[in-house]
Scaffold this active site. Sequence first.
Site, mmCIF file in Angstrom:
data_model
loop_
_atom_site.group_PDB
_atom_site.id
_atom_site.type_symbol
_atom_site.label_atom_id
_atom_site.label_comp_id
_atom_site.label_asym_id
_atom_site.label_seq_id
_atom_site.Cartn_x
_atom_site.Cartn_y
_atom_site.Cartn_z
ATOM 1 N N ARG A 18 -4.946 0.010 -13.275
ATOM 2 C CA ARG A 18 -4.176 0.829 -13.723
ATOM 3 C C ARG A 18 -3.679 0.121 -15.255
ATOM 4 O O ARG A 18 -3.035 -0.365 -15.496
ATOM 5 C CB ARG A 18 -3.513 1.887 -13.014
ATOM 6 C CG ARG A 18 -2.706 2.886 -14.183
ATOM 7 C CD ARG A 18 -2.293 3.662 -12.667
ATOM 8 N NE ARG A 18 -2.625 3.972 -11.465
ATOM 9 C CZ ARG A 18 -2.141 4.550 -9.919
ATOM 10 N NH1 ARG A 18 -0.966 3.507 -9.649
ATOM 11 N NH2 ARG A 18 -3.125 4.814 -9.504
ATOM 12 N N ASP A 71 6.038 1.242 -2.376
ATOM 13 C CA ASP A 71 6.621 2.391 -2.841
ATOM 14 C C ASP A 71 7.638 3.278 -2.432
ATOM 15 O O ASP A 71 7.444 3.180 -1.732
ATOM 16 C CB ASP A 71 5.896 3.388 -3.520
ATOM 17 C CG ASP A 71 4.386 2.918 -4.383
ATOM 18 O OD1 ASP A 71 4.084 2.017 -5.121
ATOM 19 O OD2 ASP A 71 2.956 3.663 -3.595
ATOM 20 N N ASP A 86 1.245 -5.096 -8.675
ATOM 21 C CA ASP A 86 1.316 -3.967 -8.116
ATOM 22 C C ASP A 86 1.370 -4.432 -6.585
ATOM 23 O O ASP A 86 -0.059 -4.411 -6.336
ATOM 24 C CB ASP A 86 0.355 -2.915 -7.709
ATOM 25 C CG ASP A 86 0.669 -1.571 -7.734
ATOM 26 O OD1 ASP A 86 0.541 -1.909 -6.908
ATOM 27 O OD2 ASP A 86 1.751 -0.561 -7.907
ATOM 28 N N GLU A 136 -1.408 0.881 3.179
ATOM 29 C CA GLU A 136 -2.103 0.743 2.352
ATOM 30 C C GLU A 136 -1.822 -1.300 2.815
ATOM 31 O O GLU A 136 -2.250 -1.712 1.860
ATOM 32 C CB GLU A 136 -2.229 1.351 1.009
ATOM 33 C CG GLU A 136 -2.642 0.288 -0.102
ATOM 34 C CD GLU A 136 -2.395 0.886 -1.398
ATOM 35 O OE1 GLU A 136 -3.050 0.675 -2.064
ATOM 36 O OE2 GLU A 136 -1.784 2.107 -1.837
#
Length: 177
Positions: A23, A107, A103, A123
């Site tokens: 991103r 989160d 990343d 994930e």
Amino acid sequence: MKLPKEGDFITIQSYKHDGSLHRTWRDTMVLKTTENALIGVNDHTLVTESDGRRWVTREPAIVYFHKKYWFNIIAMIRDNGVSYYCNLASPYMMDTEALKYIDYDLDVKVFADGEKRLLDVDEYGIHKKEMQYSADMDFILKENVKILVDWINHEKGPFSKAYITIWYKRYLELKNR
């Protein structure tokens, strides 16, 4: 490399462990840089996903990156209060192109009412196998979840109301110059 200074605009690039671009944020305004940290703000910032999709951030958000911690923090300033999105990620590095980090999927979301949630555990498990995160990496990330939760519980740094007030006020001063 010269550090960006207050009022400069930088690009932020998030990568995955395999080196693929994840991103990109365009035009993050720098509020402060030190040897180890960068504080910035995204406000109606263009975000480009790895698949080419683009979107614009909806509200101002104070962003915090550190060279020693394996997380970064996004404090989203909303009408109902401040909520946080915290990425478990490598410490950042900076080059002439962008601020960059890896990343690592996990989160922590903190809602305006204080509720905390650990997100994307599935994930993380998939990518841990696919991208072969080492046992050391797994340990570092899990320890940094603990550090992050401690910061949240003790309103340390970006989780302090005073911190958000100071940096949001500074952003408004710079924006209105």
